[in-house]
Design a protein around this motif. Sequence first.
Motif, PDB file in Angstrom:
ATOM      1  N   ARG A 165      37.042  39.601  49.674  1.00  0.00           N
ATOM      2  CA  ARG A 165      36.129  39.347  48.569  1.00  0.00           C
ATOM      3  C   ARG A 165      35.849  40.617  47.774  1.00  0.00           C
ATOM      4  O   ARG A 165      35.832  40.598  46.531  1.00  0.00           O
ATOM      5  N   ALA A 166      35.667  41.730  48.462  1.00  0.00           N
ATOM      6  CA  ALA A 166      35.392  42.990  47.773  1.00  0.00           C
ATOM      7  C   ALA A 166      36.581  43.405  46.912  1.00  0.00           C
ATOM      8  O   ALA A 166      36.413  43.860  45.772  1.00  0.00           O
ATOM      9  N   VAL A 167      37.780  43.260  47.434  1.00  0.00           N
ATOM     10  CA  VAL A 167      38.980  43.607  46.671  1.00  0.00           C
ATOM     11  C   VAL A 167      39.117  42.682  45.466  1.00  0.00           C
ATOM     12  O   VAL A 167      39.383  43.129  44.340  1.00  0.00           O
ATOM     13  N   PHE A 168      38.909  41.396  45.674  1.00  0.00           N
ATOM     14  CA  PHE A 168      39.003  40.417  44.586  1.00  0.00           C
ATOM     15  C   PHE A 168      38.014  40.760  43.475  1.00  0.00           C
ATOM     16  O   PHE A 168      38.375  40.803  42.288  1.00  0.00           O
ATOM     17  N   GLU A 169      36.766  40.993  43.833  1.00  0.00           N
ATOM     18  CA  GLU A 169      35.739  41.276  42.829  1.00  0.00           C
ATOM     19  C   GLU A 169      35.983  42.603  42.125  1.00  0.00           C
ATOM     20  O   GLU A 169      35.743  42.730  40.925  1.00  0.00           O
ATOM     21  N   SER A 170      36.492  43.586  42.860  1.00  0.00           N
ATOM     22  CA  SER A 170      36.815  44.871  42.248  1.00  0.00           C
ATOM     23  C   SER A 170      37.903  44.719  41.195  1.00  0.00           C
ATOM     24  O   SER A 170      37.818  45.295  40.100  1.00  0.00           O
ATOM     25  N   LEU A 171      38.903  43.919  41.505  1.00  0.00           N
ATOM     26  CA  LEU A 171      39.982  43.695  40.549  1.00  0.00           C
ATOM     27  C   LEU A 171      39.489  42.940  39.322  1.00  0.00           C
ATOM     28  O   LEU A 171      39.843  43.289  38.184  1.00  0.00           O
ATOM     29  N   ARG A 172      38.669  41.924  39.531  1.00  0.00           N
ATOM     30  CA  ARG A 172      38.122  41.193  38.387  1.00  0.00           C
ATOM     31  C   ARG A 172      37.287  42.124  37.500  1.00  0.00           C
ATOM     32  O   ARG A 172      37.369  42.062  36.267  1.00  0.00           O
ATOM     33  N   GLU A 173      36.492  42.970  38.127  1.00  0.00           N
ATOM     34  CA  GLU A 173      35.664  43.901  37.358  1.00  0.00           C
ATOM     35  C   GLU A 173      36.510  44.894  36.575  1.00  0.00           C
ATOM     36  O   GLU A 173      36.095  45.401  35.524  1.00  0.00           O
ATOM     37  N   ALA A 174      37.718  45.162  37.066  1.00  0.00           N
ATOM     38  CA  ALA A 174      38.631  46.087  36.387  1.00  0.00           C
ATOM     39  C   ALA A 174      39.472  45.389  35.317  1.00  0.00           C
ATOM     40  O   ALA A 174      40.375  46.000  34.731  1.00  0.00           O
ATOM     41  N   GLY A 175      39.210  44.108  35.085  1.00  0.00           N
ATOM     42  CA  GLY A 175      39.938  43.379  34.052  1.00  0.00           C
ATOM     43  C   GLY A 175      41.252  42.792  34.520  1.00  0.00           C
ATOM     44  O   GLY A 175      42.131  42.489  33.697  1.00  0.00           O
TER      45      GLY A 175
END
Length: 382
Positions: A309-319
Amino acid sequence: MIPYGRQDIAAEDIEAVVATLRSDFLTQGPAVPRFERVVSDHVGASHAVAMNSATSALHVACLALGLGPGDWLWTSPITFVASANCALYCGARVDFVDIDPDTYNLSVESLERKLETAEREGRLPKIVVPVHLCGQSCDMTAIAHLAKRFHFRVIEDASHAIGGKYRNGLIGNCRYSDITIFSFHPVKIVTTAEGGMALTNDGELAAKMALLRSHGITRDPSLMDGASEGPWYYQQTDLGFNYRMTEMQAALGVSQMNRIETYVARRHDLARRYDALLADMPIVRPMQTIEAYSAYHLYPVRVPEADRRAVFESLREAGIGVNVHYIPVHLQPYYRAKGFELGDYPEAERYYAEAISLPLFPAMSDAQQDQVVAALRIAVSA
């Protein structure tokens, strides 16, 4: 935002659709049969029946094979819900077969064990639907052998896989199955906006599916009950549906098929590039078998469950528009209400807990891919 998938619409696609809009036909004209011929000729199947979605095609395929109340359909839990729902539309029952931990496709070993148990218990499936996840073919030789041994029919859910190959033949040739299904959703290999197709080498199955996609109505006097009453006459000879594809969709599909090999080749270039760029990261990259040439609809990586989840959200936040394919069907509330539980298919559940689909589409640039990889490197090291 870099999307996980995106359609590629060229000027010639637009021109093809506009030409259809200016023609005499918007439905039931020459474009649909032309699209059917283009696809069937490309993959090497005898017959093709275009429909308004792959879901419709799955439903009609099940009906054409006689699936009904009291019957079982088995499929993979790692798929879109339509692969299972098509059985319920027919009043049949659904069960699942766990996935192979390396390919994420339906496990042949699990299928054989489950079939042996089902044979003893008298509940063998009428249909098995192997799903070519991400565009890579299942082990269809082994599945076809089991189909002959246990007397079930096979529908290949190749919604991800047009343009892919298995054992030097194109997926869709139905060499190992009764029917193959393609999807033409916008994020798939080629698109008709929405649309699907069923392919078969059996003329009777093709005729049945063509009848069912259009209300069960025929204008063919040879198929009527009694004599035709005139050139206006038609008969409903079965309970069918309005699953027809439009002329505009078909025209778009014909135009898109001109570039299918280019599309799949570019997806392979991007996948090879991902393989190289991600080689030193603490992730699991998708594995390809020597018998298959994937259409590479998706490029899923696996990260530790605790970090997903942390990796997924980090990627989404990075566009980076990552996604997850798929939530196991048996864990959906509708299917839990039918008695399925967490723990029923451990490999599927393990895969789901770790999977993230990275962006992959033909128009994706190397620079965009570098951006995805850089963001993923930051996310997994956080």
